[in-house]
Design a protein around this motif. Structure first.
Motif, PDB file in Angstrom:
ATOM      1  N   UNK A   6       0.830  -1.204   0.000  1.00 19.69           N
ATOM      2  CA  UNK A   6       0.000   0.000   0.000  1.00 19.69           C
ATOM      3  C   UNK A   6       0.870   1.261   0.000  1.00 19.69           C
ATOM      4  N   UNK A   7       1.958   1.220   0.765  1.00 14.45           N
ATOM      5  CA  UNK A   7       2.894   2.352   0.787  1.00 14.45           C
ATOM      6  C   UNK A   7       3.543   2.513  -0.580  1.00 14.45           C
ATOM      7  N   UNK A  10       1.064   4.047  -3.034  1.00 18.55           N
ATOM      8  CA  UNK A  10       0.896   5.491  -2.840  1.00 18.55           C
ATOM      9  C   UNK A  10       2.028   6.241  -3.531  1.00 18.55           C
ATOM     10  N   UNK A  11       3.259   5.767  -3.345  1.00 19.60           N
ATOM     11  CA  UNK A  11       4.411   6.435  -3.964  1.00 19.60           C
ATOM     12  C   UNK A  11       4.334   6.331  -5.481  1.00 19.60           C
ATOM     13  N   UNK A  12       3.999   5.149  -5.973  1.00 17.47           N
ATOM     14  CA  UNK A  12       3.944   4.908  -7.416  1.00 17.47           C
ATOM     15  C   UNK A  12       2.862   5.748  -8.093  1.00 17.47           C
ATOM     16  N   UNK A  13       1.686   5.819  -7.481  1.00 14.79           N
ATOM     17  CA  UNK A  13       0.578   6.598  -8.062  1.00 14.79           C
ATOM     18  C   UNK A  13       0.926   8.075  -8.179  1.00 14.79           C
ATOM     19  N   UNK A  68       1.623  11.264   1.641  1.00 18.25           N
ATOM     20  CA  UNK A  68       0.594  10.659   2.474  1.00 18.25           C
ATOM     21  C   UNK A  68       0.843   9.223   2.871  1.00 18.25           C
ATOM     22  N   UNK A  69       2.038   8.708   2.623  1.00 17.49           N
ATOM     23  CA  UNK A  69       2.363   7.341   3.021  1.00 17.49           C
ATOM     24  C   UNK A  69       2.791   7.271   4.482  1.00 17.49           C
ATOM     25  N   UNK A  79      11.435  14.999  15.703  1.00 17.13           N
ATOM     26  CA  UNK A  79      10.493  14.485  14.704  1.00 17.13           C
ATOM     27  C   UNK A  79      10.625  12.973  14.590  1.00 17.13           C
ATOM     28  N   UNK A  80       9.470  12.325  14.468  1.00 14.17           N
ATOM     29  CA  UNK A  80       9.436  10.879  14.231  1.00 14.17           C
ATOM     30  C   UNK A  80       8.400  10.601  13.148  1.00 14.17           C
ATOM     31  N   UNK A  81       8.559   9.445  12.490  1.00  9.48           N
ATOM     32  CA  UNK A  81       7.676   9.049  11.398  1.00  9.48           C
ATOM     33  C   UNK A  81       7.082   7.668  11.666  1.00  9.48           C
ATOM     34  N   UNK A  82       5.910   7.448  11.097  1.00 13.64           N
ATOM     35  CA  UNK A  82       5.223   6.169  11.204  1.00 13.64           C
ATOM     36  C   UNK A  82       4.387   6.000   9.943  1.00 13.64           C
ATOM     37  N   UNK A  83       4.147   4.755   9.549  1.00 13.98           N
ATOM     38  CA  UNK A  83       3.257   4.514   8.403  1.00 13.98           C
ATOM     39  C   UNK A  83       1.886   5.088   8.715  1.00 13.98           C
ATOM     40  N   UNK A  84       1.278   5.682   7.708  1.00 18.14           N
ATOM     41  CA  UNK A  84      -0.052   6.263   7.864  1.00 18.14           C
ATOM     42  C   UNK A  84      -1.065   5.191   8.283  1.00 18.14           C
TER      43      UNK A  84
END
Length: 155
Positions: A6-7, A10-13, A68-69, A79-84
């Motif tokens: 799914x991630x 999103x990037x590919x689209x 939006x991924x 700052x930290x990141x996580x999958x949507x």
């Protein structure tokens, strides 16, 4: 949370070329329970790809977030990141400061915000930070000295 494919989708689209490194990033976030710092991601990626720069990793994190991924949250330590979230409806989060587990808030507080006529809201974020019941239970079971959790709550 989004799955690896799914991630990648999103990037590919959005026209982003799907390299082996980006697929590895997608897999890392899809399989990670908590939030990751850019440094965590960089260290993980360096184990798989030699010669990778921190700037390249950070730039990809920002791009994935803008597409939006990934979700980006600003904690006290940075700052930290996580999958949507996989949920496609609008919601916000309660976030545990100890274990970083998230809980959805389905009510949007923007409905209560008095936005002036001269201002157009284009996006918003609302996160509430605190401690989940499991982390509070660990705290309560900690006999004796005051823990860092108690100290953090009083600040």
């Amino acid at each position: 949370m989004l799955k690896t494919e799914e991630i990648v989708q999103i990037m590919s689209k959005q026209g982003l070329r799907i390299t082996d490194q980006r697929r590895t990033l997608a897999k890392l976030f899809a399989e990670s329970e908590g939030y990751l710092t850019p440094k965590d991601v960089y260290e993980y990626m360096c184990k798989h790809y030699s010669g990778l720069s921190f700037d390249t990793v950070y730039r990809n994190l920002r791009v994935m977030q803008e597409l939006g991924a990934l979700e980006q949250i600003v904690f006290e330590e940075g700052v930290k990141f996580k999958a949507r979230c996989a949920e496609n409806h609008h919601h916000h989060h309660l976030i545990c400061l100890t274990c970083e587990k998230t809980y959805p808030i389905t009510f949007c507080p923007m409905q209560l915000t008095d936005v002036p006529d001269q201002f157009q809201v284009v996006k918003h974020k609302f996160e509430v930070f605190g401690y989940c019941k499991d982390c509070l239970a660990v705290e309560a079971g900690d006999s004796g000295s005051q823990s860092s959790l108690s100290a953090a709550r009083t600040e």
